[in-house]
Design an enzyme around this catalytic site. Structure first.
Site, PDB file in Angstrom:
ATOM      1  CB  ALA A   7     -34.417  27.071   5.780  1.00 40.78           C
ATOM      2  CB  SER A   8     -36.392  31.438   5.281  1.00 36.52           C
ATOM      3  OG  SER A   8     -37.253  30.909   4.301  1.00 36.52           O
ATOM      4  CG  LEU A   9     -31.762  31.451   9.246  1.00 36.79           C
ATOM      5  CD1 LEU A   9     -30.734  30.717  10.095  1.00 36.79           C
ATOM      6  CD2 LEU A   9     -32.292  32.662   9.988  1.00 36.79           C
ATOM      7  CB  ALA A  10     -30.763  31.863   2.296  1.00 42.65           C
TER       8      ALA A  10
END
Length: 231
Positions: A7-10
């Site tokens: 997810a937003s760890l990207a």
């Protein structure tokens, strides 16, 4: 070793790519987005790469826009779809640099800037430049919903009656998300960031909070939320 959708760890990987390209002189955070993406709307005031990086652009996020245009959040969505939505926007939520508002759409635009500045697909640039120094051999950004590597695990939420329901994983939007990585490789990335280990990544700049035009400090750095944990 199992790959999962991070997810937003990207976003921290996308931010690293942007800062690395700036260090190479291929872009500047002060560049207007339209200098790299001529089709980006002219909002009557400059929107810069810096604004996108720190979520201060005022660019509307794509979730609500999809629904307002007749789509559903469980429909397949790609970066191309989002960029088309962005190109049709005529107003910002606020003047760039004056407020913070989290925008996944902004990070899709950043990924496209990385691609155009480098001459490679965003996914391919990451695979060639960011992952090898850390021996990250399995992680990848999904830009194709049919990629078979992304189907081994999925996310669930608990419903009101206690059942677990599978969550839709229907987007291929490298930049803000669509990173598939294992816990082992994520740990390797985090260990490198904490040690400020050389991998071509300007770790110190990544961890520095952004600011608004009036000097107010943000709780957000380059793809990272900055705060305290347990003191």
């Amino acid at each position: 070793q199992t790959l999962f959708n991070a997810a937003s760890l990207a976003k921290q990987f996308t931010a690293a790519a942007v800062l690395m390209l700036e260090a190479e002189g291929k872009i500047s955070l002060q560049d207007e987005v339209r200098a790299h993406l001529p089709e980006f709307p002219d909002f009557g005031r400059p929107v810069t790469i810096r604004h996108l990086l720190y979520h201060t652009s005022g660019l509307r996020d794509y979730g609500g826009l999809i629904q307002m245009s007749g789509g559903r959040m469980d429909d397949p969505i790609t970066s191309r779809d989002v960029l088309k939505l962005v190109s049709r926007q005529r107003e910002l939520n606020f003047p760039p640099g004056t407020e913070f508002a989290y925008s996944n759409a902004g990070y899709i635009v950043l990924a496209e800037i990385v691609a155009r500045a480098s001459g490679l697909k965003f996914r391919d640039w990451i695979q060639a430049r960011l992952f090898p120094p850390l021996d990250m051999k399995a992680a990848f950004f999904r830009d194709d919903l049919t990629d078979p590597r992304a189907g081994s695990v999925c996310s669930y939420s608990r419903s009101a009656d206690g059942r677990f329901e599978k969550q839709a994983d229907n987007d291929a939007t490298p930049g803000p998300g669509s990173l598939f990585i294992s816990a082992a490789e994520m740990a390797r990335w985090l260990a490198s960031s904490q040690a400020r280990a050389p991998a071509g990544v300007p770790w110190n700049r990544m961890a520095a909070p952004g600011t608004l035009d009036d000097g107010r400090l943000l709780h957000y750095a380059a793809g990272l939320i900055v705060g305290r944990n347990r003191g």
